[in-house]
Design an enzyme around this catalytic site. Sequence first.
Site, PDB file in Angstrom:
ATOM      1  N   HIS B  39      -0.358   0.969  -2.392  1.00  0.00           N
ATOM      2  CA  HIS B  39      -0.681   0.298  -3.659  1.00  0.00           C
ATOM      3  C   HIS B  39      -0.401   1.171  -4.874  1.00  0.00           C
ATOM      4  O   HIS B  39      -0.369   0.678  -5.995  1.00  0.00           O
ATOM      5  CB  HIS B  39      -2.148  -0.204  -3.650  1.00  0.00           C
ATOM      6  CG  HIS B  39      -3.163   0.839  -3.976  1.00  0.00           C
ATOM      7  ND1 HIS B  39      -3.853   1.531  -2.994  1.00  0.00           N
ATOM      8  CD2 HIS B  39      -3.626   1.299  -5.168  1.00  0.00           C
ATOM      9  CE1 HIS B  39      -4.691   2.378  -3.584  1.00  0.00           C
ATOM     10  NE2 HIS B  39      -4.572   2.250  -4.905  1.00  0.00           N
ATOM     11  N   ASP B  97      -2.367  -0.287   3.763  1.00  0.00           N
ATOM     12  CA  ASP B  97      -2.163   0.411   2.480  1.00  0.00           C
ATOM     13  C   ASP B  97      -1.714   1.855   2.762  1.00  0.00           C
ATOM     14  O   ASP B  97      -2.465   2.821   2.611  1.00  0.00           O
ATOM     15  CB  ASP B  97      -3.472   0.378   1.678  1.00  0.00           C
ATOM     16  CG  ASP B  97      -3.266   0.883   0.250  1.00  0.00           C
ATOM     17  OD1 ASP B  97      -2.080   0.995  -0.166  1.00  0.00           O
ATOM     18  OD2 ASP B  97      -4.269   1.174  -0.419  1.00  0.00           O
ATOM     19  N   SER B 194      -6.083   7.608  -5.523  1.00  0.00           N
ATOM     20  CA  SER B 194      -5.438   6.810  -4.478  1.00  0.00           C
ATOM     21  C   SER B 194      -4.196   7.510  -3.938  1.00  0.00           C
ATOM     22  O   SER B 194      -3.411   8.090  -4.695  1.00  0.00           O
ATOM     23  CB  SER B 194      -5.008   5.445  -5.026  1.00  0.00           C
ATOM     24  OG  SER B 194      -6.137   4.651  -5.191  1.00  0.00           O
TER      25      SER B 194
END
Lengths: 446, 245
Positions: B39, B97, B194
């Site tokens: 992502h 992800d 992330s």
Amino acid sequence: SIYLPQKLYGEVTSPLYPKPYPSDLETTTVITVPMGYRVKLVFWQFDVEPSEGCFYDYVKISADKQTLGRFCGQLDSPLGNPPGSKEFMSQGNKMLLTFHTDFSNEENGTIMFYKGFLAYYQAVDLDECASQPNSVEEGLQPRCQHLCHNYVGGYFCSCHPGYELQKDGQSCQAECSSELYTEPSGYVSSLEYPQPYPPDLRCNYSIRVERGLTVHLKFLDPFEIDDHQQVHCPYDQLQIYANGKNLGEFCGKQRPPDLDTSSNAVDLLFFTDESGDSRGWKLHYTTETIKCPQPKALDEFTIIQDPQPQYQFRDYFIVTCKQGYQLMEGNQALLSFTAVCQNDGTWHRAMPRCKIKNCGQPQSLSNGDFRYITTKGVTTYEASIQYHCHEPYYKMLTRAGSSESMRGIYTCTAQGIWKNEEEGEKMPRCLPVCGKPVNPVTQKER
Amino acid sequence: IIRGQPARPGNFPWQAFTTTHGRGGGALLGDRWILTAAHTIYPKHHNKENDNANPKMLVFLGHTNVEQIKKLGHHPVRRVIIHPDYRQDEPNNFEGDIALLELENSVTLGPELLPICLPDNETFYGQGLMGYVSGFGITEDKLAFDLRFVRLPVADSEACQRWLQTKKDTSPFSQNMFCSGDPAVQQDACQGDSGGVFAVRDRNRDIWVATGIVSWGIGCGEGYGFYTKVLNYVDWIKKEMGDEN
């Protein structure tokens, strides 16, 4: 006279044969065969009035101005003089057959009939070269000055070496300007040796033997060429050349030394003036296969395969190097080397050298390095290096059971290649080491 | 990183700093691959009208300070490999992800640039096992200028699930994820972290292993954080990396 056409064979008969021959007859039959042949005559039938001494009727054979016989009677009768089976031979190519009959053929008042004769003639080769001391016919005796050679129907003359047959086909004149000897050994001498040589000679004796052979000359006794005590060979002289180089000019009574010409082409020039009565010279030439010098290694690493005690024309030798060394011809690396002995006694290529194999600079290792185990910077045969990875960040990839140390050792082989014992030419790999921070996070507070 | 502390040089030498659609993290695998969250490359709430259609993907390595790491220069990316299960168009679904970035050139490893290992068994996911999460993301009140980390325990999946329900969140919490944190201590990863990894120490082999990838959460420091479970993707990673693993 009856002249028979010139043929190689034929028959001759008495007139009216086989009917009785007429009386009061005198005929001469001339038998001629081609020049170079003789006439051979044989009677097959003979029936001529017999008489004492063949006084009445007879057959007379003559040749070469000679009478070969006078015949009468019957072949198988003792009366008269029958020819029987006798063969008559002329020296020349002509034979005369005279047939004579008288006025009658009576015996004790009875008229007799005689059939006459049937003879067969043939041409037989005349050996003109054979000695014919009794020959009377001019021109039959060959007049070859030197050599005579017979053949069927003729002959020819030739001359001794050094002489040339003249236009008359018989006489010989000294001619030695281009004498050629090609046999591997033989004798060469001045004209008439050991009798005095002719005057005004300009002789050239060329010895030409197969390439790769070398000619040796050995003069024989007697050796005698007109000389002068003060001036060197002013009258007559013998010059010897080999490979275009003059090996000497000789005269006098001292024979030249044995000569090794180191050549397959030797020329002997012999000049004489208008006088002299020396006996000349004679030599025996022999040949030997040319030899090349013994090959010699230029360094201790050169190996001459299967060395021979002697090398001669067309022999060859092979050179290799000791393990770990490279054949070099100048700066050129060779895969193999062979040298052949040439016809001039030299090797067709020079002896090579053996240079130690060099593996060159080792390949650089990504994320690693190497160090020399053997002498630093030396990359020749049997040199060793140790590859290592930049630790602790990289680690060398190894097979199970192998160590990094083993995997990293490379040795310069005899083939000039860096090789590892386990993996050969394959380079080692330095793989990243994961999960090993040099400064891992720590916490003291509790 | 919420309620974390600054990292010292060499604490997390695998840490990558990425800027694509914003700050992100990643971890070095081998000397040519970056493990990250899909992502960070294809964001869920992608506004095609406002966002740059072809954002520049920059990868930085080798330092704990944002300014300094940028000065070292970015590492060009040769290839981007997104896991096939990832769905950019499903805003609440963080399944798959995970992504790999192949760098154009191998990096030279050193004290501040080292790869992390991949997990090989389930023991790395035991409840309470402590791990470290690092990143250049949001701190309590501002963007980080330096790399920070926080030490978090692997949480009980059921507890996390219940917590999600209390939050009325419909995001699927699958077997390919795990959660960490403790609602009591409010430590957590946050936006900008992330793609960074949840690193645990394998005491048997004395190595650090990336067991998770910072993926999603509800708020920051309010309960649990959710991570992509790397163990379930090891085969895929190895396949994509070829013989370099």
